[in-house]
Design an enzyme around this catalytic site. Structure first.
Site, PDB file in Angstrom:
ATOM      1  N   GLY A 195     -41.817  41.128 -70.128  1.00  0.00           N
ATOM      2  CA  GLY A 195     -42.718  39.999 -70.303  1.00  0.00           C
ATOM      3  C   GLY A 195     -42.555  39.333 -71.657  1.00  0.00           C
ATOM      4  O   GLY A 195     -42.943  38.180 -71.859  1.00  0.00           O
ATOM      5  N   ASP A 226     -42.809  52.537 -66.743  1.00  0.00           N
ATOM      6  CA  ASP A 226     -42.012  51.399 -67.231  1.00  0.00           C
ATOM      7  C   ASP A 226     -41.657  51.591 -68.700  1.00  0.00           C
ATOM      8  O   ASP A 226     -40.875  50.820 -69.254  1.00  0.00           O
ATOM      9  CB  ASP A 226     -42.778  50.078 -67.048  1.00  0.00           C
ATOM     10  CG  ASP A 226     -44.178  50.123 -67.638  1.00  0.00           C
ATOM     11  OD1 ASP A 226     -44.936  51.043 -67.289  1.00  0.00           O
ATOM     12  OD2 ASP A 226     -44.511  49.252 -68.464  1.00  0.00           O
ATOM     13  N   ASN A 227     -42.213  52.610 -69.324  1.00  0.00           N
ATOM     14  CA  ASN A 227     -41.886  52.900 -70.721  1.00  0.00           C
ATOM     15  C   ASN A 227     -41.065  54.180 -70.849  1.00  0.00           C
ATOM     16  O   ASN A 227     -41.064  54.812 -71.909  1.00  0.00           O
ATOM     17  CB  ASN A 227     -43.173  53.019 -71.551  1.00  0.00           C
ATOM     18  CG  ASN A 227     -43.904  51.693 -71.673  1.00  0.00           C
ATOM     19  OD1 ASN A 227     -43.311  50.637 -71.481  1.00  0.00           O
ATOM     20  ND2 ASN A 227     -45.176  51.744 -71.989  1.00  0.00           N
ATOM     21  N   ASP A 278     -48.474  35.846 -73.523  1.00  0.00           N
ATOM     22  CA  ASP A 278     -47.768  34.755 -74.197  1.00  0.00           C
ATOM     23  C   ASP A 278     -46.302  35.035 -74.558  1.00  0.00           C
ATOM     24  O   ASP A 278     -45.623  34.163 -75.094  1.00  0.00           O
ATOM     25  CB  ASP A 278     -48.532  34.348 -75.465  1.00  0.00           C
ATOM     26  CG  ASP A 278     -48.697  35.517 -76.431  1.00  0.00           C
ATOM     27  OD1 ASP A 278     -48.118  36.595 -76.171  1.00  0.00           O
ATOM     28  OD2 ASP A 278     -49.409  35.344 -77.447  1.00  0.00           O
ATOM     29  N   GLY A 294     -41.819  43.972 -65.454  1.00  0.00           N
ATOM     30  CA  GLY A 294     -40.671  43.247 -66.011  1.00  0.00           C
ATOM     31  C   GLY A 294     -40.814  43.000 -67.502  1.00  0.00           C
ATOM     32  O   GLY A 294     -41.848  43.265 -68.111  1.00  0.00           O
TER      33      GLY A 294
HETATM   34  P1  AMP Z   1     -46.467  47.673 -72.404  1.00  0.00           P
HETATM   35  O1  AMP Z   1     -47.797  48.300 -72.145  1.00  0.00           O
HETATM   36  O2  AMP Z   1     -46.322  47.102 -73.787  1.00  0.00           O
HETATM   37  O3  AMP Z   1     -45.330  48.531 -72.019  1.00  0.00           O
HETATM   38  O4  AMP Z   1     -46.418  46.375 -71.486  1.00  0.00           O
HETATM   39  C1  AMP Z   1     -46.616  46.393 -70.103  1.00  0.00           C
HETATM   40  C2  AMP Z   1     -46.123  45.103 -69.502  1.00  0.00           C
HETATM   41  O5  AMP Z   1     -46.788  43.997 -70.088  1.00  0.00           O
HETATM   42  C3  AMP Z   1     -44.632  44.851 -69.677  1.00  0.00           C
HETATM   43  O6  AMP Z   1     -44.173  44.225 -68.518  1.00  0.00           O
HETATM   44  C4  AMP Z   1     -44.607  43.919 -70.867  1.00  0.00           C
HETATM   45  O7  AMP Z   1     -43.448  43.143 -70.896  1.00  0.00           O
HETATM   46  C5  AMP Z   1     -45.856  43.078 -70.644  1.00  0.00           C
HETATM   47  N1  AMP Z   1     -46.394  42.512 -71.878  1.00  0.00           N
HETATM   48  C6  AMP Z   1     -47.031  43.157 -72.886  1.00  0.00           C
HETATM   49  N2  AMP Z   1     -47.382  42.303 -73.856  1.00  0.00           N
HETATM   50  C7  AMP Z   1     -46.982  41.071 -73.482  1.00  0.00           C
HETATM   51  C8  AMP Z   1     -47.060  39.763 -74.058  1.00  0.00           C
HETATM   52  N3  AMP Z   1     -47.630  39.538 -75.228  1.00  0.00           N
HETATM   53  N4  AMP Z   1     -46.514  38.737 -73.362  1.00  0.00           N
HETATM   54  C9  AMP Z   1     -45.942  38.939 -72.164  1.00  0.00           C
HETATM   55  N5  AMP Z   1     -45.842  40.132 -71.570  1.00  0.00           N
HETATM   56  C10 AMP Z   1     -46.352  41.203 -72.216  1.00  0.00           C
HETATM   57 MG    MG Z   2     -43.451  48.499 -71.944  1.00  0.00          MG
END
Ligand code: AMP
Ligand code: MG
Length: 522
Positions: A103, A274-275, A136, A101
């Site tokens: 985040g 998810d990306n 965070d 989701g």
């Molecule tokens: P990503 O690898 O950046 O695509 O992130 C994978 C998951 O981690 C996604 O659900 C993001 O929304 C969540 N996420 C990454 N960084 C953060 C953060 N600083 N705070 C909350 N959720 C995060």
């Molecule tokens: Mg992502």
């Protein structure tokens, strides 16, 4: 506030989370949760995209108003905005990760502009959501600068991508352990407003499917076709053939996107499902990187250093694998696998055709024959062995004299003297065959050059260039960001006063954090 028309279809037409209290949770039976951005101390606008602003119907005075920094820093909303975080899952590094989701992304709403285009606005780094897990909800300045600049740079290169409207610093520190080695430190926080017709990802379909919630899966598929694929929606709603054609379109778009990455030397770095955007847009700029010395095995992502799953040369097959995950998730909408197989086949065909068109463009040929594809593969091998800069080499290739081919016009592209000496004879031999092929194609020299310049950018967002802008920004001087954006608005034009941006990566940047090594910490 500026006069904007919001039409928030996602939250209006799809089921939302009945719980509205804060708190991390598993959300079932719903595709989004209402959540407001968390206010920040001192939001300040430090960069923006004028093309994107115009596209949305925002004037210079709207962007410069104090209210803009408040809204795009998460302290206020405009009438018509209905902030939410989307619920999705995903395969991370090849493994099912369950619910992920948004985040730290909060969508503000969907603008329909004067031309009837739909643009969803989304803040990244605007505070926690029910999907923040242990993190965070914030983003640091360095990763926000990188996302802001690369979104717009990719757009100007002609690569399908989500866009960026603004970059706001929050005035609040964010604590990050950049290399997960126990060295956490405070960094300045920032928020990017990114913009796209849709932020739906493969993972949005995977999550309800993994939970056996076919009703929700079907609802999302129907919605996505209706809103994001209007040309398809005009045909038979709900029929299996429509789903099949839709999936094939997703495969086509994904193939074209990845072929473009390979053309310009872009490595996404985290191609988790998810990306992956359902519209075939490059999305989620994290530890991405640009190829300096040509290397199909290179990944900028230190978190992936061991298996290098997301290395440059594997991107086409990883995109295919991601599409097989999407196909698996969509399977409950089909009686059998035939149409999903046909879609995956469409990926192969589209990628091959796009890759060949890129080969013809990059080499300045009339068309790409089987032998030309082989010629390109051989060149890739030589560039890798010879430690040759991808962008400089292809741009300079148009300067080679076809009647007397030498390495002279390509001299600036070599990193290592020893590697160069070893590969020179083979490269010269290759150039001879290449020149013969070009003479046979008999394109008019001006036309050939123009064709090559359209396929081979002069300027890309080299990792060290972004890092220099970040280093300045971290001292409070944001000028480097807009300077780079200005340069990258015309990546295919020779800009005589900007020659310093079109050189090999300097030695100091070879192994510096941010320049060649990036982690997922952002
Ligand atoms: P990503 O690898 O950046 O695509 O992130 C994978 C998951 O981690 C996604 O659900 C993001 O929304 C969540 N996420 C990454 N960084 C953060 C953060 N600083 N705070 C909350 N959720 C995060
Ligand atoms: Mg992502």
């Amino acid at each position: 506030m500026p006069s904007l028309r919001f039409d928030n279809a996602f939250v209006r037409d799809l089921p939302g989370d009945p719980v509205s209290a804060p708190g991390i949770r598993q959300v079932h039976g719903a595709l989004w949760s209402a959540v407001a951005p968390a206010p920040v101390v001192a939001p300040k606008l430090v960069a923006w995209s004028r093309e994107m602003a115009v596209r949305l119907g925002l004037g210079e005075e709207d962007i410069q108003s104090p209210e803009f920094a408040q809204v795009f820093g998460g302290n206020a909303t405009w009438l018509g905005m209905e902030p939410f975080a989307a619920n999705y899952g995903g395969h991370q590094f090849g493994h099912w990760a369950g619910q992920l989701g948004d985040g730290r992304a909060i969508s503000l709403g969907e603008i329909v502009n004067a031309a009837g285009e739909r643009w969803e606005l989304q803040l990244k780094g605007a505070g926690p959501t029910p999907y923040s897990r242990s993190a965070d909800g914030r983003a640091v300045l360095r990763s926000s600068v990188r996302e802001f600049l690369c979104s717009e740079a990719m757009h100007h290169l002609g690569v399908p991508t989500t866009r960026a409207l603004s970059l706001v610093v929050t005035g609040e520190p964010v604590v990050r352990d950049m290399f997960y080695d126990g060295n956490a430190r405070e960094e300045p926080g920032a928020i990017v407003c990114r913009v796209a017709p849709s932020f739906i990802r493969f993972g949005n379909f995977e999550l309800p499917s993994s939970r056996g919630d076919v009703t929700l899966l079907r609802q999302l598929a129907d919605f996505c076709i209706d809103r994001d694929f209007p040309e398809l929606a005009a045909s038979r709603v709900g029929s299996e053939r429509l789903y099949g054609e839709w999936f094939a379109q997703v495969c086509e778009r994904t193939a074209r996107m990845v072929a473009e990455w390979m053309r310009v030397g872009f490595v996404h770095g985290v191609m988790n499902t998810d990306n992956m955007s359902i519209l075939g847009l490059t999305i989620d700029y994290g530890p991405y990187g640009w190829v300096d010395n040509f290397d199909l095995d290179w990944t900028p992502n230190t978190t992936d250093a061991h298996g290098r799953r997301y290395r440059f040369g594997w991107q086409p097959k990883i995109a295919y694998w991601n599409l097989t995950r999407l196909a698996h998730a969509l399977a409950p909408l089909f009686d059998d696998a035939e149409q999903l197989q046909a879609g995956l086949q469409r990926y192969m065909e589209t990628f091959t055709a796009a890759d060949r068109a890129n080969t013809a463009g990059k080499l300045g040929l009339d068309t790409c024959r089987d032998g030309d594809a082989v010629l390109m593969q051989q060149l890739y091998g030589l560039l890798q062995a010879g430690e040759v800069d991808m962008t400089l080499f292809f741009r300079s290739l148009s300067d080679v004299d076809l009647d007397n081919p030498t390495l002279e016009p390509l001299a600036e592209a070599f990193y290592g003297a020893a590697q160069r000496t070893a590969t020179d004879p083979d490269l010269l031999e290759w150039l001879g065959r290449y020149a013969a092929r070009c003479r046979e194609a008999s394109l008019d020299p001006g036309a050939r050059r123009a064709r090559m310049h359209e396929a081979n950018p002069r300027y890309v967002l080299r990792n060290y260039l972004a890092q220099q802008a970040i280093d300045r920004a971290e001292t409070g001087d944001y000028g480097g960001i807009m300077e780079l954006l200005e340069l990258l608005r015309r990546p295919y034009d020779d800009q005589p006063d900007k020659a310093a941006y079109a050189v090999r990566r300097p030695d100091w940047a070879r192994n510096r954090a941010g320049c060649s090594m990036l982690s997922c910490s952002s």
